[in-house]
Design an enzyme around this catalytic site. Structure first.
Site, PDB file in Angstrom:
ATOM      1  N   TYR A  26       0.618  -1.062   0.163  1.00 35.91           N
ATOM      2  CA  TYR A  26      -0.031  -0.031   0.257  1.00 35.91           C
ATOM      3  C   TYR A  26       0.833   1.355  -0.055  1.00 35.91           C
ATOM      4  CZ  TYR A  26      -4.733  -2.299   1.124  1.00 35.91           C
ATOM      5  OH  TYR A  26      -5.872  -2.491   0.628  1.00 35.91           O
TER       6      TYR A  26
ATOM      7  N   LYS B 117       2.602 -14.972   3.320  1.00 39.67           N
ATOM      8  CA  LYS B 117       2.506 -16.367   2.072  1.00 39.67           C
ATOM      9  C   LYS B 117       3.755 -16.818   1.775  1.00 39.67           C
ATOM     10  CE  LYS B 117       1.182 -18.521  -1.709  1.00 39.67           C
ATOM     11  NZ  LYS B 117       0.483 -19.889  -1.674  1.00 39.67           N
TER      12      LYS B 117
ATOM     13  N   ASP C 223      -3.777 -18.481   1.002  1.00 42.63           N
ATOM     14  CA  ASP C 223      -4.608 -19.207   0.120  1.00 42.63           C
ATOM     15  C   ASP C 223      -5.212 -20.442   1.087  1.00 42.63           C
ATOM     16  OD1 ASP C 223      -2.084 -20.081   0.704  1.00 42.63           O
ATOM     17  OD2 ASP C 223      -2.480 -21.550  -1.588  1.00 42.63           O
TER      18      ASP C 223
ATOM     19  N   ASP D 139      -6.409  -6.914   3.564  1.00 40.35           N
ATOM     20  CA  ASP D 139      -7.632  -6.333   2.783  1.00 40.35           C
ATOM     21  C   ASP D 139      -8.738  -6.892   2.775  1.00 40.35           C
ATOM     22  OD1 ASP D 139      -9.384  -4.141   1.754  1.00 40.35           O
ATOM     23  OD2 ASP D 139      -8.075  -4.739  -0.229  1.00 40.35           O
TER      24      ASP D 139
ATOM     25  N   ASP E  30     -12.830  -9.107   2.839  1.00 43.36           N
ATOM     26  CA  ASP E  30     -13.697  -8.287   2.425  1.00 43.36           C
ATOM     27  C   ASP E  30     -15.033  -9.712   2.544  1.00 43.36           C
ATOM     28  OD1 ASP E  30     -14.221  -6.522   1.373  1.00 43.36           O
ATOM     29  OD2 ASP E  30     -14.353  -6.306  -0.532  1.00 43.36           O
TER      30      ASP E  30
HETATM   31  C1  IPM Z   1     -10.423  -0.696   2.452  1.00 50.47           C
HETATM   32  C2  IPM Z   1     -10.589  -0.694   1.227  1.00 50.47           C
HETATM   33  C3  IPM Z   1      -9.241   0.377   1.110  1.00 50.47           C
HETATM   34  C4  IPM Z   1      -8.437  -0.426   1.056  1.00 50.47           C
HETATM   35  C5  IPM Z   1      -9.618   1.312  -0.359  1.00 50.47           C
HETATM   36  C6  IPM Z   1     -10.898   2.233  -0.557  1.00 50.47           C
HETATM   37  C7  IPM Z   1      -8.633   2.697  -0.478  1.00 50.47           C
HETATM   38  O1  IPM Z   1     -11.096  -1.645   0.599  1.00 50.47           O
HETATM   39  O2  IPM Z   1     -11.005   0.219   3.675  1.00 50.47           O
HETATM   40  O3  IPM Z   1     -10.579  -1.691   2.687  1.00 50.47           O
HETATM   41  O4  IPM Z   1      -8.328  -1.222   0.346  1.00 50.47           O
HETATM   42  O5  IPM Z   1      -7.717  -0.593   2.835  1.00 50.47           O
HETATM   43 MN    MN Z   2     -11.073  -3.447   0.990  1.00 55.91          MN
END
Ligand code: IPM
Ligand code: MN
Length: 351
Positions: A136, A186, A219, A243, A247
Protein backbone atom coordinates in the site's frame (compact mmCIF):
# COMPACT_ATOMS: atom_id res chain seq x y z
CA UNK A 1 -13.75 16.82 29.36
CA UNK A 2 -15.76 16.51 26.17
CA UNK A 3 -14.68 14.15 23.42
CA UNK A 4 -14.16 15.87 20.12
CA UNK A 5 -15.26 13.82 17.13
CA UNK A 6 -14.39 14.77 13.57
CA UNK A 7 -17.09 13.51 11.22
CA UNK A 8 -16.46 12.81 7.54
CA UNK A 9 -19.69 11.56 6.00
CA UNK A 10 -18.12 11.47 2.55
CA UNK A 11 -19.94 10.29 -0.55
CA UNK A 12 -22.80 8.06 -1.61
CA UNK A 13 -24.33 6.22 1.32
CA UNK A 14 -21.53 7.50 3.59
CA UNK A 15 -23.47 10.49 4.97
CA UNK A 16 -26.63 8.37 5.35
CA UNK A 17 -25.06 5.72 7.54
CA UNK A 18 -22.96 8.28 9.43
CA UNK A 19 -26.09 10.23 10.34
CA UNK A 20 -27.43 7.09 12.01
CA UNK A 21 -24.14 6.48 13.81
CA UNK A 22 -24.42 10.02 15.20
CA UNK A 23 -27.95 9.28 16.48
CA UNK A 24 -26.50 6.23 18.21
CA UNK A 25 -23.72 8.38 19.66
CA UNK A 26 -26.27 10.89 20.96
CA UNK A 27 -28.25 8.13 22.62
CA UNK A 28 -25.18 6.53 24.19
CA UNK A 29 -23.84 9.88 25.38
CA UNK A 30 -27.11 10.67 27.07
CA UNK A 31 -27.40 7.31 28.78
CA UNK A 32 -23.79 7.12 29.94
CA UNK A 33 -23.32 10.80 30.63
CA UNK A 34 -20.60 11.30 28.03
CA UNK A 35 -19.88 14.84 26.89
CA UNK A 36 -18.88 15.28 23.26
CA UNK A 37 -18.94 17.60 20.32
CA UNK A 38 -18.70 16.95 16.62
CA UNK A 39 -17.16 18.86 13.74
CA UNK A 40 -18.30 17.93 10.24
CA UNK A 41 -15.77 17.94 7.42
CA UNK A 42 -16.80 18.10 3.80
CA UNK A 43 -14.30 15.76 2.19
CA UNK A 44 -14.57 13.22 -0.58
CA UNK A 45 -15.61 13.09 -4.22
CA UNK A 46 -18.02 16.00 -4.10
CA UNK A 47 -15.44 18.40 -2.71
CA UNK A 48 -12.80 17.18 -5.14
CA UNK A 49 -15.10 17.68 -8.12
CA UNK A 50 -16.12 21.18 -7.07
CA UNK A 51 -12.83 22.54 -5.69
CA UNK A 52 -10.11 20.15 -6.83
CA UNK A 53 -9.12 19.63 -3.20
CA UNK A 54 -8.73 16.20 -1.64
CA UNK A 55 -7.28 16.86 1.81
CA UNK A 56 -5.94 20.38 2.32
CA UNK A 57 -3.11 20.53 4.83
CA UNK A 58 -5.00 22.90 7.10
CA UNK A 59 -7.91 20.43 7.27
CA UNK A 60 -5.58 17.57 8.08
CA UNK A 61 -4.03 19.65 10.87
CA UNK A 62 -7.49 20.31 12.28
CA UNK A 63 -8.44 16.65 12.09
CA UNK A 64 -5.33 15.85 14.10
CA UNK A 65 -6.64 17.83 17.07
CA UNK A 66 -9.72 15.58 17.52
CA UNK A 67 -10.08 12.53 19.74
CA UNK A 68 -11.43 10.33 16.97
CA UNK A 69 -12.63 10.45 13.37
CA UNK A 70 -15.90 8.91 12.23
CA UNK A 71 -15.80 8.27 8.49
CA UNK A 72 -18.68 7.12 6.30
CA UNK A 73 -17.28 6.28 2.87
CA UNK A 74 -15.55 8.17 0.11
CA UNK A 75 -15.64 7.69 -3.65
CA UNK A 76 -17.78 8.69 -6.60
CA UNK A 77 -17.71 7.19 -10.10
CA UNK A 78 -16.63 10.54 -11.65
CA UNK A 79 -13.36 10.62 -9.69
CA UNK A 80 -10.53 8.56 -11.21
CA UNK A 81 -9.47 5.53 -9.14
CA UNK A 82 -6.78 6.26 -6.61
CA UNK A 83 -7.36 9.99 -6.15
CA UNK A 84 -9.48 9.73 -3.01
CA UNK A 85 -8.11 6.39 -1.87
CA UNK A 86 -4.50 7.55 -1.89
CA UNK A 87 -5.15 11.24 -1.24
CA UNK A 88 -7.58 10.93 1.64
CA UNK A 89 -8.13 7.49 3.13
CA UNK A 90 -4.62 6.08 2.87
CA UNK A 91 -3.10 9.49 3.57
CA UNK A 92 -4.89 9.68 6.90
CA UNK A 93 -3.96 6.08 7.72
CA UNK A 94 -0.31 6.82 6.98
CA UNK A 95 0.05 10.38 8.28
CA UNK A 96 -1.75 9.60 11.54
CA UNK A 97 0.21 6.35 11.89
CA UNK A 98 -2.99 4.29 12.20
CA UNK A 99 -0.97 1.12 12.02
CA UNK A 100 -3.64 -1.30 13.18
CA UNK A 101 -6.73 -1.92 11.10
CA UNK A 102 -8.99 -3.84 13.45
CA UNK A 103 -11.71 -5.80 11.69
CA UNK A 104 -13.94 -8.09 13.76
CA UNK A 105 -15.58 -10.91 11.82
CA UNK A 106 -18.47 -12.07 13.86
CA UNK A 107 -21.63 -13.87 12.89
CA UNK A 108 -24.13 -12.05 15.06
CA UNK A 109 -27.34 -13.80 16.07
CA UNK A 110 -30.01 -12.80 13.56
CA UNK A 111 -27.56 -12.19 10.73
CA UNK A 112 -27.80 -14.38 7.68
CA UNK A 113 -24.53 -15.99 6.60
CA UNK A 114 -24.23 -17.47 3.11
CA UNK A 115 -22.64 -20.46 4.81
CA UNK A 116 -25.50 -22.80 5.55
CA UNK A 117 -25.68 -23.98 9.13
CA UNK A 118 -22.91 -21.72 10.43
CA UNK A 119 -23.60 -20.90 14.08
CA UNK A 120 -22.60 -17.63 15.81
CA UNK A 121 -20.27 -19.50 18.18
CA UNK A 122 -18.38 -20.85 15.15
CA UNK A 123 -17.56 -17.43 13.77
CA UNK A 124 -16.09 -14.91 16.18
CA UNK A 125 -12.67 -13.67 15.18
CA UNK A 126 -10.75 -10.46 14.70
CA UNK A 127 -8.43 -9.63 11.84
CA UNK A 128 -5.56 -7.34 12.80
CA UNK A 129 -4.48 -5.89 9.49
CA UNK A 130 -1.20 -3.98 9.20
CA UNK A 131 -2.29 -0.58 7.92
CA UNK A 132 0.75 1.55 7.05
CA UNK A 133 3.13 -0.63 5.03
CA UNK A 134 3.24 -3.46 2.51
CA UNK A 135 2.08 -2.99 -1.05
CA UNK A 136 0.00 0.00 0.00
CA UNK A 137 2.91 2.43 0.43
CA UNK A 138 2.97 3.21 -3.27
CA UNK A 139 6.60 2.22 -3.88
CA UNK A 140 7.40 1.34 -7.47
CA UNK A 141 7.06 2.94 -10.82
CA UNK A 142 6.51 2.65 -14.51
CA UNK A 143 8.95 2.57 -17.42
CA UNK A 144 8.10 3.06 -21.08
CA UNK A 145 4.45 3.72 -20.24
CA UNK A 146 2.04 2.77 -23.02
CA UNK A 147 4.68 0.95 -25.05
CA UNK A 148 4.61 -2.75 -25.83
CA UNK A 149 7.60 -3.16 -23.49
CA UNK A 150 6.07 -1.25 -20.60
CA UNK A 151 7.37 -2.21 -17.16
CA UNK A 152 5.45 -1.69 -13.92
CA UNK A 153 6.78 -2.47 -10.46
CA UNK A 154 4.91 -2.30 -7.17
CA UNK A 155 6.98 -3.08 -4.13
CA UNK A 156 5.93 -4.31 -0.74
CA UNK A 157 7.68 -2.48 2.09
CA UNK A 158 7.95 -4.34 5.39
CA UNK A 159 9.95 -2.95 8.29
CA UNK A 160 10.89 -4.79 11.45
CA UNK A 161 9.39 -1.95 13.47
CA UNK A 162 6.14 -1.92 11.49
CA UNK A 163 5.73 -5.68 11.56
CA UNK A 164 6.68 -5.98 15.21
CA UNK A 165 4.26 -3.37 16.53
CA UNK A 166 1.24 -4.80 14.74
CA UNK A 167 2.06 -8.37 15.74
CA UNK A 168 2.56 -7.25 19.32
CA UNK A 169 -0.86 -5.58 19.25
CA UNK A 170 -2.37 -8.83 17.96
CA UNK A 171 -0.72 -10.92 20.70
CA UNK A 172 -1.98 -8.48 23.32
CA UNK A 173 -5.49 -8.81 21.90
CA UNK A 174 -5.25 -12.61 21.72
CA UNK A 175 -4.15 -12.76 25.33
CA UNK A 176 -7.38 -10.98 26.30
CA UNK A 177 -9.52 -13.25 24.09
CA UNK A 178 -9.20 -17.01 23.72
CA UNK A 179 -5.41 -16.99 23.64
CA UNK A 180 -5.00 -18.09 20.07
CA UNK A 181 -3.26 -16.17 17.28
CA UNK A 182 -2.74 -17.04 13.63
CA UNK A 183 -0.17 -15.36 11.44
CA UNK A 184 -1.44 -15.20 7.86
CA UNK A 185 1.01 -14.64 5.01
CA UNK A 186 2.46 -16.37 1.98
CA UNK A 187 5.87 -17.30 3.33
CA UNK A 188 6.36 -20.07 0.77
CA UNK A 189 6.45 -17.57 -2.10
CA UNK A 190 7.07 -14.12 -0.61
CA UNK A 191 10.16 -15.40 1.13
CA UNK A 192 11.81 -12.08 2.05
CA UNK A 193 8.80 -10.38 3.60
CA UNK A 194 7.42 -13.70 4.81
CA UNK A 195 10.59 -14.50 6.69
CA UNK A 196 10.55 -11.13 8.43
CA UNK A 197 6.92 -11.64 9.49
CA UNK A 198 7.51 -15.22 10.63
CA UNK A 199 10.69 -14.50 12.63
CA UNK A 200 9.13 -11.45 14.24
CA UNK A 201 6.05 -13.46 15.17
CA UNK A 202 8.20 -16.27 16.61
CA UNK A 203 10.17 -13.76 18.69
CA UNK A 204 7.09 -12.13 20.16
CA UNK A 205 5.40 -15.50 20.75
CA UNK A 206 8.14 -16.27 23.27
CA UNK A 207 6.98 -13.31 25.38
CA UNK A 208 3.34 -14.43 25.36
CA UNK A 209 3.43 -17.91 26.82
CA UNK A 210 -0.36 -17.89 27.40
CA UNK A 211 -1.03 -17.45 23.68
CA UNK A 212 -0.74 -20.30 21.19
CA UNK A 213 0.43 -19.10 17.81
CA UNK A 214 0.14 -20.86 14.48
CA UNK A 215 0.55 -19.96 10.84
CA UNK A 216 -1.60 -20.22 7.73
CA UNK A 217 -0.93 -19.29 4.12
CA UNK A 218 -3.33 -16.65 2.86
CA UNK A 219 -4.87 -18.90 0.22
CA UNK A 220 -5.57 -21.58 2.80
CA UNK A 221 -6.91 -18.89 5.14
CA UNK A 222 -9.58 -18.12 2.53
CA UNK A 223 -10.52 -21.78 2.39
CA UNK A 224 -10.70 -22.13 6.18
CA UNK A 225 -12.62 -18.88 6.62
CA UNK A 226 -15.38 -20.43 4.57
CA UNK A 227 -15.11 -24.06 5.67
CA UNK A 228 -14.10 -23.74 9.32
CA UNK A 229 -13.92 -20.17 10.68
CA UNK A 230 -14.01 -21.53 14.23
CA UNK A 231 -10.32 -22.38 13.92
CA UNK A 232 -9.49 -18.65 14.08
CA UNK A 233 -9.57 -16.19 16.95
CA UNK A 234 -7.07 -13.43 16.14
CA UNK A 235 -5.52 -13.31 12.66
CA UNK A 236 -2.61 -10.94 12.11
CA UNK A 237 -1.60 -10.20 8.54
CA UNK A 238 -0.16 -7.66 6.17
CA UNK A 239 -1.98 -4.79 4.51
CA UNK A 240 -3.11 -6.35 1.23
CA UNK A 241 -3.85 -9.83 2.58
CA UNK A 242 -5.84 -8.15 5.35
CA UNK A 243 -7.78 -6.11 2.83
CA UNK A 244 -8.73 -9.19 0.86
CA UNK A 245 -9.56 -11.63 3.64
CA UNK A 246 -11.72 -9.08 5.47
CA UNK A 247 -14.03 -8.73 2.47
CA UNK A 248 -14.36 -12.50 2.54
CA UNK A 249 -14.96 -12.27 6.28
CA UNK A 250 -17.61 -9.61 5.74
CA UNK A 251 -19.46 -11.92 3.38
CA UNK A 252 -19.35 -14.74 5.91
CA UNK A 253 -20.73 -12.58 8.70
CA UNK A 254 -23.68 -11.49 6.60
CA UNK A 255 -22.34 -8.90 4.22
CA UNK A 256 -20.61 -5.55 4.07
CA UNK A 257 -23.61 -3.93 5.72
CA UNK A 258 -22.45 -5.48 8.99
CA UNK A 259 -18.65 -5.19 8.79
CA UNK A 260 -17.02 -2.60 11.04
CA UNK A 261 -13.47 -1.38 11.28
CA UNK A 262 -11.17 0.78 13.33
CA UNK A 263 -7.95 2.33 12.06
CA UNK A 264 -6.03 2.60 15.29
CA UNK A 265 -3.07 4.49 16.57
CA UNK A 266 -2.87 2.48 19.78
CA UNK A 267 -0.56 5.00 21.46
CA UNK A 268 -3.12 7.75 20.77
CA UNK A 269 -0.57 10.14 19.33
CA UNK A 270 -3.18 10.80 16.65
CA UNK A 271 -6.94 10.35 16.46
CA UNK A 272 -7.99 6.89 15.41
CA UNK A 273 -10.45 6.62 12.55
CA UNK A 274 -13.53 4.41 12.46
CA UNK A 275 -15.34 3.40 9.29
CA UNK A 276 -17.62 0.72 7.95
CA UNK A 277 -15.72 -1.66 5.64
CA UNK A 278 -18.21 -0.96 2.85
CA UNK A 279 -17.72 1.76 0.26
CA UNK A 280 -19.90 4.63 -0.89
CA UNK A 281 -22.23 2.38 -2.96
CA UNK A 282 -23.29 5.20 -5.32
CA UNK A 283 -25.80 2.90 -7.00
CA UNK A 284 -28.02 2.80 -3.92
CA UNK A 285 -27.30 6.28 -2.51
CA UNK A 286 -30.33 8.27 -1.40
CA UNK A 287 -32.67 5.29 -1.44
CA UNK A 288 -32.54 4.32 2.23
CA UNK A 289 -31.22 0.89 1.33
CA UNK A 290 -27.87 1.05 3.10
CA UNK A 291 -27.58 -0.86 6.34
CA UNK A 292 -26.22 1.51 9.02
CA UNK A 293 -25.26 -1.35 11.33
CA UNK A 294 -21.66 -1.44 10.05
CA UNK A 295 -21.27 2.28 10.74
CA UNK A 296 -22.86 1.92 14.18
CA UNK A 297 -20.68 -1.07 15.06
CA UNK A 298 -17.71 1.08 14.00
CA UNK A 299 -18.89 3.69 16.48
CA UNK A 300 -18.89 0.95 19.13
CA UNK A 301 -15.24 0.21 18.27
CA UNK A 302 -14.56 3.92 18.62
CA UNK A 303 -16.17 4.19 22.06
CA UNK A 304 -14.25 1.13 23.16
CA UNK A 305 -10.98 2.63 21.93
CA UNK A 306 -11.74 5.80 23.92
CA UNK A 307 -12.21 3.70 27.05
CA UNK A 308 -16.02 4.02 27.13
CA UNK A 309 -16.49 0.28 27.24
CA UNK A 310 -19.97 0.29 28.79
CA UNK A 311 -21.28 2.64 26.13
CA UNK A 312 -19.51 0.59 23.45
CA UNK A 313 -21.20 -2.56 24.66
CA UNK A 314 -24.63 -0.92 24.73
CA UNK A 315 -24.19 0.40 21.19
CA UNK A 316 -23.01 -2.96 19.90
CA UNK A 317 -25.85 -4.85 21.58
CA UNK A 318 -28.47 -2.43 20.31
CA UNK A 319 -27.08 -2.58 16.77
CA UNK A 320 -27.05 -6.36 16.80
CA UNK A 321 -30.54 -6.58 18.31
CA UNK A 322 -32.16 -5.21 15.15
CA UNK A 323 -30.66 -7.83 12.87
CA UNK A 324 -33.36 -10.35 13.68
CA UNK A 325 -35.96 -7.82 12.50
CA UNK A 326 -34.36 -7.38 9.07
CA UNK A 327 -35.53 -9.47 6.12
CA UNK A 328 -32.15 -9.01 4.39
CA UNK A 329 -28.85 -7.56 5.56
CA UNK A 330 -28.80 -4.75 2.94
CA UNK A 331 -30.70 -3.37 -0.02
CA UNK A 332 -34.40 -2.86 -0.72
CA UNK A 333 -35.29 -6.23 0.78
CA UNK A 334 -34.20 -5.24 4.30
CA UNK A 335 -37.80 -4.37 5.17
CA UNK A 336 -36.63 -1.23 7.01
CA UNK A 337 -34.95 1.91 5.73
CA UNK A 338 -31.54 3.20 6.81
CA UNK A 339 -33.12 5.77 9.11
CA UNK A 340 -35.69 3.37 10.53
CA UNK A 341 -32.91 0.97 11.48
CA UNK A 342 -30.90 3.84 12.96
CA UNK A 343 -33.88 5.08 14.97
CA UNK A 344 -34.61 1.59 16.31
CA UNK A 345 -31.00 1.20 17.41
CA UNK A 346 -30.84 4.63 19.01
CA UNK A 347 -34.00 4.01 21.00
CA UNK A 348 -32.68 0.64 22.22
CA UNK A 349 -29.40 2.27 23.31
CA UNK A 350 -31.53 4.66 25.35
CA UNK A 351 -32.34 1.63 27.50
C1 IPM B 1 -10.74 -0.92 2.69
C2 IPM B 1 -10.80 -0.37 1.30
C3 IPM B 1 -9.56 0.48 1.05
C4 IPM B 1 -8.35 -0.41 1.19
C5 IPM B 1 -9.56 1.19 -0.32
C6 IPM B 1 -10.81 2.02 -0.52
C7 IPM B 1 -8.33 2.04 -0.48
O1 IPM B 1 -10.91 -1.40 0.37
O2 IPM B 1 -10.73 -0.11 3.64
O3 IPM B 1 -10.71 -2.13 2.86
O4 IPM B 1 -7.92 -1.04 0.22
O5 IPM B 1 -7.81 -0.46 2.28
MN1 MN C 1 -11.07 -3.38 1.27
Amino acid sequence: MAYRFAVIGGDGVGPEVTEQALHALDAAAQRFDIAFDTTEYDLGGRRFLTTGEVLPESVEDELATHDAILLGAVGTPEVPPGVLERGLLLKLRFDFDLYVNLRPIRLYPGAVSPIAGLKPEQCDLVVVRENTEGLYVGAGGVLRRGGPDEVATQESINTRLGVERVIRFAFELASKRSGHLTLCHKTNVLTYAGSLWQRTCDDIAREYTSVTADYVHVDAACLYLVSDPARFDVIVTDNLFGDIITDLGAAIQGGLGLAASGNLNPERRFPSMFEPVHGSAPDIAGKGWANPVAAILSLALCLDHLGESEAAKAVEEAAVSVLGDLKAMAGPEMGMTTSEIGAAIASRIGG
